[in-house]
Scaffold this motif. Structure first.
Motif, PDB file in Angstrom:
ATOM      1  N   PRO A  66       0.800  -1.227   0.000  1.00 52.29           N
ATOM      2  CA  PRO A  66       0.000   0.000   0.000  1.00 52.29           C
ATOM      3  C   PRO A  66       0.833   1.278   0.000  1.00 52.29           C
ATOM      4  O   PRO A  66       0.281   2.357  -0.238  1.00 52.29           O
ATOM      5  CB  PRO A  66      -0.805  -0.113   1.305  1.00 52.29           C
ATOM      6  CG  PRO A  66      -0.803  -1.566   1.639  1.00 52.29           C
ATOM      7  CD  PRO A  66       0.530  -2.070   1.176  1.00 52.29           C
ATOM      8  N   SER A  67       2.132   1.179   0.257  1.00 52.08           N
ATOM      9  CA  SER A  67       2.962   2.390   0.219  1.00 52.08           C
ATOM     10  C   SER A  67       3.231   2.857  -1.201  1.00 52.08           C
ATOM     11  O   SER A  67       3.667   3.991  -1.413  1.00 52.08           O
ATOM     12  CB  SER A  67       4.292   2.144   0.938  1.00 52.08           C
ATOM     13  OG  SER A  67       5.168   1.338   0.161  1.00 52.08           O
ATOM     14  N   LYS A  68       2.983   1.992  -2.178  1.00 50.42           N
ATOM     15  CA  LYS A  68       3.184   2.364  -3.572  1.00 50.42           C
ATOM     16  C   LYS A  68       1.955   3.123  -4.067  1.00 50.42           C
ATOM     17  O   LYS A  68       0.844   2.600  -4.040  1.00 50.42           O
ATOM     18  CB  LYS A  68       3.407   1.121  -4.440  1.00 50.42           C
ATOM     19  CG  LYS A  68       4.608   0.262  -4.035  1.00 50.42           C
ATOM     20  CD  LYS A  68       5.904   0.969  -4.314  1.00 50.42           C
ATOM     21  CE  LYS A  68       7.099   0.027  -4.172  1.00 50.42           C
ATOM     22  NZ  LYS A  68       7.299  -0.493  -2.805  1.00 50.42           N
ATOM     23  N   ALA A  83       0.073   0.837  -8.877  1.00 44.66           N
ATOM     24  CA  ALA A  83       0.451  -0.555  -9.100  1.00 44.66           C
ATOM     25  C   ALA A  83       1.517  -0.675 -10.181  1.00 44.66           C
ATOM     26  O   ALA A  83       2.310  -1.622 -10.170  1.00 44.66           O
ATOM     27  CB  ALA A  83      -0.784  -1.369  -9.480  1.00 44.66           C
ATOM     28  N   THR A  84       1.551   0.273 -11.108  1.00 46.95           N
ATOM     29  CA  THR A  84       2.546   0.188 -12.177  1.00 46.95           C
ATOM     30  C   THR A  84       3.976   0.269 -11.646  1.00 46.95           C
ATOM     31  O   THR A  84       4.904  -0.213 -12.295  1.00 46.95           O
ATOM     32  CB  THR A  84       2.336   1.297 -13.230  1.00 46.95           C
ATOM     33  OG1 THR A  84       2.316   2.576 -12.586  1.00 46.95           O
ATOM     34  CG2 THR A  84       1.061   1.080 -14.018  1.00 46.95           C
ATOM     35  N   MET A  85       4.169   0.841 -10.471  1.00 44.76           N
ATOM     36  CA  MET A  85       5.498   0.851  -9.876  1.00 44.76           C
ATOM     37  C   MET A  85       5.966  -0.575  -9.600  1.00 44.76           C
ATOM     38  O   MET A  85       7.132  -0.921  -9.819  1.00 44.76           O
ATOM     39  CB  MET A  85       5.510   1.664  -8.582  1.00 44.76           C
ATOM     40  CG  MET A  85       5.312   3.156  -8.782  1.00 44.76           C
ATOM     41  SD  MET A  85       5.265   4.076  -7.213  1.00 44.76           S
ATOM     42  CE  MET A  85       6.928   3.790  -6.598  1.00 44.76           C
ATOM     43  N   PHE A 107       1.368  13.594 -10.002  1.00 45.22           N
ATOM     44  CA  PHE A 107       2.372  13.792  -8.949  1.00 45.22           C
ATOM     45  C   PHE A 107       2.009  14.939  -8.008  1.00 45.22           C
ATOM     46  O   PHE A 107       2.875  15.609  -7.471  1.00 45.22           O
ATOM     47  CB  PHE A 107       3.756  14.022  -9.566  1.00 45.22           C
ATOM     48  CG  PHE A 107       4.165  12.921 -10.501  1.00 45.22           C
ATOM     49  CD1 PHE A 107       4.696  11.748 -10.025  1.00 45.22           C
ATOM     50  CD2 PHE A 107       3.987  13.059 -11.876  1.00 45.22           C
ATOM     51  CE1 PHE A 107       5.042  10.711 -10.884  1.00 45.22           C
ATOM     52  CE2 PHE A 107       4.328  12.032 -12.753  1.00 45.22           C
ATOM     53  CZ  PHE A 107       4.858  10.855 -12.245  1.00 45.22           C
ATOM     54  N   ALA A 108       0.697  15.118  -7.792  1.00 46.30           N
ATOM     55  CA  ALA A 108       0.232  16.198  -6.923  1.00 46.30           C
ATOM     56  C   ALA A 108      -0.262  15.722  -5.567  1.00 46.30           C
ATOM     57  O   ALA A 108      -0.449  16.533  -4.660  1.00 46.30           O
ATOM     58  CB  ALA A 108      -0.893  16.975  -7.618  1.00 46.30           C
ATOM     59  N   PHE A 109      -0.498  14.396  -5.397  1.00 52.36           N
ATOM     60  CA  PHE A 109      -1.085  13.900  -4.158  1.00 52.36           C
ATOM     61  C   PHE A 109      -0.019  13.681  -3.083  1.00 52.36           C
ATOM     62  O   PHE A 109       1.164  13.494  -3.381  1.00 52.36           O
ATOM     63  CB  PHE A 109      -1.818  12.583  -4.397  1.00 52.36           C
ATOM     64  CG  PHE A 109      -3.000  12.689  -5.327  1.00 52.36           C
ATOM     65  CD1 PHE A 109      -3.628  13.899  -5.577  1.00 52.36           C
ATOM     66  CD2 PHE A 109      -3.507  11.558  -5.944  1.00 52.36           C
ATOM     67  CE1 PHE A 109      -4.711  13.992  -6.427  1.00 52.36           C
ATOM     68  CE2 PHE A 109      -4.595  11.628  -6.794  1.00 52.36           C
ATOM     69  CZ  PHE A 109      -5.205  12.844  -7.037  1.00 52.36           C
ATOM     70  N   VAL A 139       2.545  10.689  -3.144  1.00 52.03           N
ATOM     71  CA  VAL A 139       3.779  10.686  -3.937  1.00 52.03           C
ATOM     72  C   VAL A 139       4.981  10.658  -2.999  1.00 52.03           C
ATOM     73  O   VAL A 139       5.144  11.509  -2.141  1.00 52.03           O
ATOM     74  CB  VAL A 139       3.852  11.921  -4.851  1.00 52.03           C
ATOM     75  CG1 VAL A 139       5.154  11.911  -5.637  1.00 52.03           C
ATOM     76  CG2 VAL A 139       2.665  11.951  -5.800  1.00 52.03           C
ATOM     77  N   SER A 140       5.809   9.651  -3.189  1.00 57.72           N
ATOM     78  CA  SER A 140       7.002   9.471  -2.370  1.00 57.72           C
ATOM     79  C   SER A 140       8.245   9.750  -3.211  1.00 57.72           C
ATOM     80  O   SER A 140       8.176   9.893  -4.440  1.00 57.72           O
ATOM     81  CB  SER A 140       7.056   8.028  -1.849  1.00 57.72           C
ATOM     82  OG  SER A 140       7.081   7.119  -2.947  1.00 57.72           O
ATOM     83  N   ALA A 141       9.394   9.806  -2.537  1.00 56.44           N
ATOM     84  CA  ALA A 141      10.651   9.939  -3.267  1.00 56.44           C
ATOM     85  C   ALA A 141      10.828   8.762  -4.216  1.00 56.44           C
ATOM     86  O   ALA A 141      11.335   8.914  -5.334  1.00 56.44           O
ATOM     87  CB  ALA A 141      11.816  10.013  -2.277  1.00 56.44           C
ATOM     88  N   GLU A 142      10.365   7.591  -3.788  1.00 51.22           N
ATOM     89  CA  GLU A 142      10.463   6.396  -4.631  1.00 51.22           C
ATOM     90  C   GLU A 142       9.613   6.534  -5.893  1.00 51.22           C
ATOM     91  O   GLU A 142       9.993   6.059  -6.965  1.00 51.22           O
ATOM     92  CB  GLU A 142      10.029   5.168  -3.833  1.00 51.22           C
ATOM     93  CG  GLU A 142      10.190   3.848  -4.571  1.00 51.22           C
ATOM     94  CD  GLU A 142       9.640   2.675  -3.795  1.00 51.22           C
ATOM     95  OE1 GLU A 142       9.707   1.549  -4.330  1.00 51.22           O
ATOM     96  OE2 GLU A 142       9.139   2.874  -2.668  1.00 51.22           O
TER      97      GLU A 142
END
Length: 340
Positions: free
Chosen positions: A136-138, A141-143, A175-177, A180-183
């Motif tokens: 869930p941290s992603k 799902a495409t990541m 990439f506005a939410f 969005v993580s550094a990853e």
């Protein structure tokens, strides 16, 4: 810090297990995602299907693509829903829990007895596949599909990278939410390095037919602000579609627009089909769209979720109002009524 260093060893074990199952399976692989596919569902299916076909696999990807995403699949890549499972098949279920067969589109998992792999990023996933990776941290799902492709050791190009970028971009609101993580940025950089056509994707996905704007006029006519402006909602039915010359595909992006209303913590779009109602929910701050959706029998993420109610709009609205009131009461009890 690289993505591999950032993720846990267990995550990479799961990624390699999924890749191994896909690699050694000699029969057809049926790649599935959730109903009403969004950019993440389509991007995951196309990315994995294209990768597996490069390995010489027989891939069947049944999906009905909404109009606003129809620019991406190539002729013959996707098929109609399956009426029966091919012999010796493996099911690869992406961006949805394989234990939620009602939400899985394209084939009936309840009639399937073969192996299942699952790649998903929803926290409500029950994690019961033959091989699976759920994180869930992603934010998309495409990541995880990108990591599976790396584990399969398939050479990258823009044909693989572009659909994965679609999923990452759309599920993060470009990439506005806060998700969005550094990853996520690192993954985007990887995909861009591999040729992902980000500008082209944005140009294509932002084009709307005239019917979109005619229907928007109808939608705004049903707009309601509730709970002191903390909740904004509207609905669409078949009569509104007919007046605008629109179809259900034109409705998809409206809920994100509603979420931008100043002071709104929850936005709700109701698609009233007559015998059932589909709710799309978006939230901000301490309010959880997921909690509201779960109360209606649905699911999703904290900031973005959905549910389908079997029955009339009047019946669905009554349950929706109760679910919203319960969620706002929960937030207020925690002292979190201020916008986050």
């Amino acid at each position: 810090m690289t993505a591999e260093n950032a993720a846990s060893p267990e995550y990479w074990d799961d990624i390699r297990a999924v890749a191994h199952c896909l690699h050694v399976h000699s029969g057809p692989i049926v790649v599935l995602a959730h109903e009403n596919p969004d950019g993440d569902a389509l991007g995951s299916v196309l990315g994995l299907s294209r990768a597996l076909r490069r390995l010489g696999k027989t891939v069947i990807a049944p999906m009905t693509v909404p109009r606003y995403l129809s620019f991406l699949p190539e002729p013959g890549e996707l098929s109609a829903p399956l009426t029966e499972w091919p012999a010796g098949a493996l099911a690869a279920v992406l961006d949805v829990d394989n234990n939620d067969p009602v939400r899985v589109a394209g084939a009936d998992l309840r009639t399937f007895g073969g192996p299942v792999v699952n790649v998903d990023h929803h926290g409500t996933n029950q994690r019961r596949a033959d091989a699976g990776v759920v994180d869930p941290s992603k934010p998309a799902a495409t990541m995880m599909i990108a990591d599976v492709i790396d584990a399969l050791d398939i050479p990258w190009d823009e044909h693989l990278a572009t659909p994965l970028m679609l999923g990452l971009s759309t599920d993060t609101g470009n990439f506005a939410f806060d998700s969005v993580s550094a990853e996520a940025f690192e993954c985007a950089a990887r995909l861009r390095h591999h040729g992902a056509r980000l500008g082209w994707l944005n140009e294509q996905i932002r084009q709307n037919p005239p019917s979109y704007y005619l229907l928007l006029r109808e939608v705004l006519g049903k707009l309601e602000f509730q709970h002191g402006g903390r909740v904004v909602q509207t609905r669409v039915d078949n009569e509104m579609l007919a007046r605008a010359g629109a179809n259900w595909d034109d409705v998809e992006s409206y809920v994100s627009m509603l979420r931008n209303a100043e002071g709104a913590q929850l936005a709700v779009m109701a698609k009233d089909y007559g015998d059932r109602v589909k709710f799309s929910l978006r939230s901000r701050g301490p309010v959880s769209a997921q909690n509201v959706a779960l109360a209606l029998g649905g699911g999703g993420h904290v900031p973005a979720a959905g549910a389908t109610f079997q029955g009339s709009y009047a019946e669905a609205r009554e349950q929706l109002d109760r679910a919203i009131a319960a969620e706002l009461s929960r937030v207020d009890a925690l002292g979190g009524s201020a916008q986050g």
